[in-house]
Design a protein around this motif. Structure first.
Motif, PDB file in Angstrom:
ATOM      1  N   LEU A 138       5.002   3.331   2.674  1.00 42.51           N
ATOM      2  CA  LEU A 138       5.360   2.166   0.907  1.00 42.51           C
ATOM      3  C   LEU A 138       5.090   3.505  -0.159  1.00 42.51           C
ATOM      4  N   VAL A 139       3.526   3.954   0.301  1.00 43.51           N
ATOM      5  CA  VAL A 139       2.972   5.473  -1.012  1.00 43.51           C
ATOM      6  C   VAL A 139       3.848   6.197  -0.142  1.00 43.51           C
ATOM      7  N   LEU A 140       4.632   7.054   0.215  1.00 40.20           N
ATOM      8  CA  LEU A 140       5.191   8.094   0.410  1.00 40.20           C
ATOM      9  C   LEU A 140       6.846   7.868  -1.003  1.00 40.20           C
ATOM     10  N   ILE A 141       7.030   6.026  -0.300  1.00 40.77           N
ATOM     11  CA  ILE A 141       8.107   5.773  -1.330  1.00 40.77           C
ATOM     12  C   ILE A 141       8.238   6.121  -3.158  1.00 40.77           C
ATOM     13  N   ALA A 142       6.956   5.174  -3.250  1.00 42.81           N
ATOM     14  CA  ALA A 142       6.542   4.832  -4.246  1.00 42.81           C
ATOM     15  C   ALA A 142       6.412   6.397  -5.745  1.00 42.81           C
ATOM     16  N   SER A 143       5.369   7.373  -4.387  1.00 43.10           N
ATOM     17  CA  SER A 143       5.661   8.874  -5.217  1.00 43.10           C
ATOM     18  C   SER A 143       6.255   8.816  -5.020  1.00 43.10           C
ATOM     19  N   LEU A 144       7.175   9.550  -4.814  1.00 46.25           N
ATOM     20  CA  LEU A 144       8.746   9.782  -4.380  1.00 46.25           C
ATOM     21  C   LEU A 144       9.593   9.675  -6.000  1.00 46.25           C
ATOM     22  N   LEU A 145       9.211   7.914  -5.831  1.00 43.12           N
ATOM     23  CA  LEU A 145      10.137   7.013  -7.378  1.00 43.12           C
ATOM     24  C   LEU A 145       9.245   7.945  -8.483  1.00 43.12           C
TER      25      LEU A 145
ATOM     26  N   ALA B 294       3.755   0.352  -4.975  1.00 39.66           N
ATOM     27  CA  ALA B 294       2.417   1.791  -4.458  1.00 39.66           C
ATOM     28  C   ALA B 294       1.598   0.614  -3.662  1.00 39.66           C
ATOM     29  N   LEU B 295       1.124  -0.519  -4.139  1.00 42.60           N
ATOM     30  CA  LEU B 295       0.197  -1.857  -4.286  1.00 42.60           C
ATOM     31  C   LEU B 295       0.621  -2.627  -2.794  1.00 42.60           C
ATOM     32  N   SER B 296       1.850  -2.504  -2.423  1.00 46.03           N
ATOM     33  CA  SER B 296       2.572  -3.274  -1.600  1.00 46.03           C
ATOM     34  C   SER B 296       1.916  -1.781   0.025  1.00 46.03           C
ATOM     35  N   GLY B 297       1.573  -0.778  -0.383  1.00 54.62           N
ATOM     36  CA  GLY B 297       1.298  -0.065   0.701  1.00 54.62           C
ATOM     37  C   GLY B 297      -0.738   0.531   0.728  1.00 54.62           C
ATOM     38  N   ILE B 298      -0.832  -0.442  -0.677  1.00 57.34           N
ATOM     39  CA  ILE B 298      -2.539  -0.712  -0.201  1.00 57.34           C
ATOM     40  C   ILE B 298      -1.952  -1.648   1.005  1.00 57.34           C
ATOM     41  N   ILE B 299      -1.819  -3.114   1.088  1.00 56.35           N
ATOM     42  CA  ILE B 299      -2.158  -3.977   1.311  1.00 56.35           C
ATOM     43  C   ILE B 299      -1.901  -3.408   2.654  1.00 56.35           C
ATOM     44  N   PHE B 300      -1.140  -2.558   2.654  1.00 58.81           N
ATOM     45  CA  PHE B 300      -0.961  -2.486   4.849  1.00 58.81           C
ATOM     46  C   PHE B 300      -2.000  -1.543   4.626  1.00 58.81           C
TER      47      PHE B 300
ATOM     48  N   ILE C 182      -3.981   6.311  14.093  1.00 57.94           N
ATOM     49  CA  ILE C 182      -3.346   5.562  13.824  1.00 57.94           C
ATOM     50  C   ILE C 182      -1.968   4.759  13.675  1.00 57.94           C
ATOM     51  N   LEU C 183      -2.177   3.406  13.193  1.00 58.12           N
ATOM     52  CA  LEU C 183      -1.876   1.718  13.130  1.00 58.12           C
ATOM     53  C   LEU C 183      -0.631   1.772  13.149  1.00 58.12           C
ATOM     54  N   TRP C 184       0.311   0.780  12.926  1.00 59.97           N
ATOM     55  CA  TRP C 184       2.088   0.679  12.597  1.00 59.97           C
ATOM     56  C   TRP C 184       1.601   0.148  11.319  1.00 59.97           C
ATOM     57  N   ASN C 185      -0.083  -0.377  10.762  1.00 64.82           N
ATOM     58  CA  ASN C 185      -0.141  -0.988   9.305  1.00 64.82           C
ATOM     59  C   ASN C 185      -0.837   0.891   9.067  1.00 64.82           C
ATOM     60  N   THR C 186      -0.919   1.528   8.986  1.00 59.93           N
ATOM     61  CA  THR C 186      -1.213   2.687   8.453  1.00 59.93           C
ATOM     62  C   THR C 186       0.130   3.504   8.347  1.00 59.93           C
ATOM     63  N   VAL C 187       0.703   3.447   9.370  1.00 59.68           N
ATOM     64  CA  VAL C 187       2.215   4.001   8.868  1.00 59.68           C
ATOM     65  C   VAL C 187       3.183   3.316   7.902  1.00 59.68           C
TER      66      VAL C 187
ATOM     67  N   TRP D 149      -5.928  -8.758   6.665  1.00 62.74           N
ATOM     68  CA  TRP D 149      -6.634 -10.205   7.332  1.00 62.74           C
ATOM     69  C   TRP D 149      -7.009  -9.335   8.718  1.00 62.74           C
ATOM     70  N   ASP D 150      -6.946  -7.893   8.984  1.00 62.22           N
ATOM     71  CA  ASP D 150      -7.871  -7.618  10.162  1.00 62.22           C
ATOM     72  C   ASP D 150      -7.884  -6.180  10.100  1.00 62.22           C
ATOM     73  N   ILE D 151      -9.013  -5.565   9.872  1.00 63.81           N
ATOM     74  CA  ILE D 151      -9.907  -4.473   8.672  1.00 63.81           C
ATOM     75  C   ILE D 151      -9.501  -3.329  10.314  1.00 63.81           C
ATOM     76  N   GLN D 152      -8.419  -2.391  10.817  1.00 67.02           N
ATOM     77  CA  GLN D 152      -8.602  -1.732  11.699  1.00 67.02           C
ATOM     78  C   GLN D 152     -10.100  -1.209  11.788  1.00 67.02           C
ATOM     79  N   GLU D 153     -10.794  -0.410  12.994  1.00 68.81           N
ATOM     80  CA  GLU D 153     -11.541  -0.262  12.733  1.00 68.81           C
ATOM     81  C   GLU D 153     -11.947   1.344  12.813  1.00 68.81           C
ATOM     82  N   GLY D 154     -13.561   1.265  12.499  1.00 65.78           N
ATOM     83  CA  GLY D 154     -13.898   2.606  11.755  1.00 65.78           C
ATOM     84  C   GLY D 154     -13.505   2.122   9.926  1.00 65.78           C
ATOM     85  N   ASN D 155     -12.648   1.659   9.308  1.00 64.19           N
ATOM     86  CA  ASN D 155     -12.924   1.171   8.261  1.00 64.19           C
ATOM     87  C   ASN D 155     -13.510   0.442   7.824  1.00 64.19           C
TER      88      ASN D 155
END
Length: 305
Positions: free
Chosen positions: A275-282, A130-136, A265-270, A141-147
């Motif tokens: 990762l959050v989905l995997i953590a949620s499923l686990l 889940a933490l890895s998902g949050i980081i992505f 939706i950029l690559w980091n969002t996907v 290192w490069d905050i997405q436009e709109g955030n």
């Protein structure tokens, strides 16, 4: 079981529109104001079912119970959901919709210190994913436009406090039921937020007449009906099955944000979503395993008596 999964899907679809509808409503209404309105209305929608649950359990709420519910409502609505609404206005709805889903992982941490539910290696693995998902999602290192860094920090803080709200509400939930605990705490939390708004001079009724449809949608459909369907899924098939709604939400909400708000939706969002989905499923699979083991132990004890 089919009925339970129908409730899960309806819950996921309604909760999947939460951030988009709140962002639309927040463009004309004060963040505190919209939070107050949607949780007060949502609490009232759930109240008749809460009363039925209280009668069925034949319990009488004491002053201490009401004070505890007010404290829980303060955490969940006055603090957490106010921060949630402000973060929506500072970030992309797609980002917020995924970050809010990390609150069960904060619940694990609080439960470790405040209850008998301790962290183990499996739970630690879930937290790391889940933490890895949050980081992505945050992409520091490069905050997405709109955030914005502040908005995302506020969203993580909101999920953190909501995790505390979940743990704090366990005692009252066991006594009166999930529906009753949620309804009453929502109403109390909204009233406390209203008092705060009046003290600091935030608008209460201004703009309501021009935004009735979105207020009713966020209050009745998202907050009221959404939680009702979630609780019905839990009632019919257990908490682990009901939790699938929060597994589906991170996949649904960003798509709605792209369609309605034209977000990108950029690559980091996907990557973060996956990762959050995997953590949620686990987490869901782990909770189901624990529930099955508990049932087996109860059956074993019954067989020996």
């Amino acid at each position: 079981m089919k009925k339970a999964y129908a409730y899960v899907i309806i819950t996921a679809l309604l909760f999947g529109t939460m951030e988009v509808s709140c962002k639309i409503g927040g463009s004309d209404l004060d963040p505190f104001q919209l939070t107050f309105l949607r949780f007060f209305i949502g609490g009232l929608v759930l109240l008749p079912f809460a009363e039925i649950q209280i009668r069925q359990r034949q319990i009488r709420l004491t002053g201490r119970d009401l004070a505890a519910l007010a404290g829980v409502g303060f955490l969940g609505v006055t603090v957490s959901m106010s921060m949630f609404q402000f973060s929506i206005m500072m970030c992309n709805a797609s980002t917020v919709s995924v970050l809010i889903c990390i609150n069960p992982f904060f619940t694990m941490i609080f439960a470790h210190f405040l209850t008998s539910e301790k962290l183990n290696r499996y739970k630690f693995l879930i937290l790391m994913v889940a933490l890895s998902g949050i980081i992505f999602m945050v992409r520091p290192w490069d905050i997405q436009e709109g955030n914005s860094a502040f908005g995302m920090g506020l969203m993580i803080a909101s999920a953190f406090v909501f995790g505390l709200y979940t743990v704090a509400g366990k005692v009252s939930q066991e006594k009166m039921g999930l529906m009753a605990q949620t309804s009453i705490s929502f109403i109390f939390g909204s009233i406390l937020l209203l008092i705060f708004m009046l003290v600091i001079g935030r608008p209460v009724v201004s703009g309501i007449a021009d935004n009735v449809p979105i207020i009713l949608y966020t209050g009745i459909m998202v907050t009221g009906l959404g939680y009702y369907c979630y609780f019905k899924a839990i009632e019919l098939a257990g908490a682990s099955t009901g939790s699938f709604a929060f597994f589906l939400k991170p996949a649904i909400a960003p798509v709605i944000a792209v369609i309605v708000l034209h977000e990108t939706i950029l690559w980091n969002t996907v990557t973060g979503i996956v990762l959050v989905l995997i953590a949620s499923l686990l987490n869901i699979l782990y909770q189901r395993k624990v529930a099955d083991q508990k049932k087996s132990e109860e059956h074993r004890l019954e067989a020996n008596t």
